[in-house]
Design a protein around this motif. Structure first.
Motif, short mmCIF file in Angstrom:
data_model
loop_
_atom_site.label_atom_id
_atom_site.label_comp_id
_atom_site.label_asym_id
_atom_site.label_seq_id
_atom_site.Cartn_x
_atom_site.Cartn_y
_atom_site.Cartn_z
N THR A 1 0.86 -1.18 0.00
CA THR A 1 0.00 0.00 0.00
C THR A 1 0.89 1.22 0.00
OG1 THR A 1 -1.95 1.01 1.01
CG2 THR A 1 -0.25 0.18 2.52
N ASP A 2 0.28 2.40 -0.06
CA ASP A 2 1.06 3.64 -0.03
C ASP A 2 0.30 4.67 0.79
OD1 ASP A 2 -0.83 4.99 -1.75
OD2 ASP A 2 0.15 4.05 -3.46
N ARG A 3 0.95 5.79 1.04
CA ARG A 3 0.34 6.83 1.88
C ARG A 3 -0.96 7.36 1.29
NH1 ARG A 3 2.15 8.31 6.14
NH2 ARG A 3 4.19 7.85 6.91
N GLY A 4 -1.01 7.49 -0.03
CA GLY A 4 -2.23 7.97 -0.68
C GLY A 4 -3.40 7.04 -0.44
N ALA A 5 -3.17 5.75 -0.57
CA ALA A 5 -4.24 4.77 -0.35
C ALA A 5 -4.68 4.76 1.11
CB ALA A 5 -3.78 3.38 -0.78
N LEU A 6 -3.73 4.92 2.03
CA LEU A 6 -4.09 4.97 3.45
C LEU A 6 -4.88 6.24 3.75
CD1 LEU A 6 -0.86 3.63 5.19
CD2 LEU A 6 -2.97 2.39 4.68
N ALA A 7 -4.48 7.36 3.16
CA ALA A 7 -5.22 8.61 3.37
C ALA A 7 -6.64 8.48 2.83
CB ALA A 7 -4.50 9.77 2.70
N ALA A 8 -6.79 7.84 1.67
CA ALA A 8 -8.12 7.63 1.10
C ALA A 8 -8.96 6.74 2.01
CB ALA A 8 -8.01 7.02 -0.30
N MET A 9 -8.36 5.70 2.57
CA MET A 9 -9.07 4.81 3.50
C MET A 9 -9.50 5.60 4.74
SD MET A 9 -10.31 1.87 4.43
CE MET A 9 -9.67 0.62 3.35
N ALA A 10 -8.60 6.45 5.26
CA ALA A 10 -8.94 7.25 6.43
C ALA A 10 -10.05 8.25 6.11
CB ALA A 10 -7.69 7.98 6.94
N ASP A 11 -9.99 8.87 4.95
CA ASP A 11 -11.05 9.81 4.54
C ASP A 11 -12.40 9.10 4.42
OD1 ASP A 11 -9.22 11.88 4.44
OD2 ASP A 11 -9.00 11.82 2.25
#
Length: 185
Positions: A46-56
Motif C-alpha cells: 500500500t502507499d500513503r495515498g491509499a491509506l489517506a483515502a481509507m482514512a477519509d
C-alpha cells in the motif's frame, strides 16, 4: 468472486492491504499497529495515498481519528518492528519525528543510513537487535559508528533490553543528545 477466496469450507472474506491497515489501526495497540502498517508500506503493498483515502472514507466511523493518527505515524522505511516501536515511542515521548534511514554521504562517497536520524541536529539512533552481537556484524557496526562520529554525528545505540526495560532512560538520553545539538522543545 472479488473480495473472497476459496477455502475448503466455502468462501471466506479476503482483505486488501488498506482494509488490513485500517483494522490494524483501529483494533491493535498503537506500537503493534504502526509496525504492521510500516511493513505494509515497506513491502509496497500500500502507499500513503491509499491509506489517506481509507482514512477519509472511514473518517466518521468509530476509530477513524485513531486510524488517521496511526497512518500518519507510519513510515515504510523502517526495517524491523522494533525500529518502528522505538521511533513511535520516541515521538510519543515528545521528541521531534526522526527521519528513517536518512542517507548520510561521507566525503569518501560512502553513504550510510542510520535507523533514525535528526539531520538538522546531526543526531542518529541505531537499534541493535540480537544479530548485532555476531562478531562480524559488531565489526561492521563499529566501523559505521566510527565513520558517523568522524563526520560529526552524535550516535546513540539502543538494544532490545533497553527499548523494553529502560525506555525512560533511552528517552532522556536521546532528548539530551538533541538538546546538546540545539533542539529546543
Amino acid at each position: 468472486m472479488p473480495g473472497f477466496s476459496c477455502h475448503p469450507g466455502g468462501l471466506i472474506p479476503r482483505s486488501d492491504p488498506e482494509r488490513a491497515a485500517w483494522e490494524t489501526a483501529v483494533w491493535l495497540d498503537p506500537l503493534r499497529a504502526v509496525a504492521i502498517i510500516d511493513s505494509l508500506l515497506g513491502q509496497g503493498l500500500t502507499d500513503r495515498g491509499a491509506l489517506a483515502a481509507m482514512a477519509d472514507h472511514n473518517a466518521d466511523r468509530p476509530g477513524g481519528r485513531r486510524a488517521r493518527w496511526l497512518f500518519d505515524l507510519a513510515d515504510g522505511g523502517a526495517q524491523s518492528p522494533p525500529e518502528s516501536h522505538l521511533r513511535v515511542r520516541l515521538i510519543l515521548g515528545g521528541l521531534p519525528r526522526p527521519v528513517v534511514q536518512h542517507p548520510i554521504r561521507l566525503p569518501t562517497g560512502v553513504v550510510l543510513h542510520p535507523d533514525l536520524a535528526w539531520p538538522e541536529y546531526r543526531v542518529a539512533v541505531e537499534y541493535d537487535g540480537q544479530w548485532h552481537s555476531d562478531a562480524d556484524q559488531l565489526h561492521r557496526d563499529r566501523r559505521r559508528l566510527n565513520l558517523l562520529v568522524g563526520a560529526g554525528w552524535l550516535v546513540l545505540h539502543v538494544t532490545s533490553r533497553r527499548l523494553h526495560g529502560e525506555f525512560p532512560a533511552v528517552l532522556r538520553e536521546v532528548r539530551a543528545a538533541l538538546a546538546s545539538r540545539g533542539w529546543r522543545r
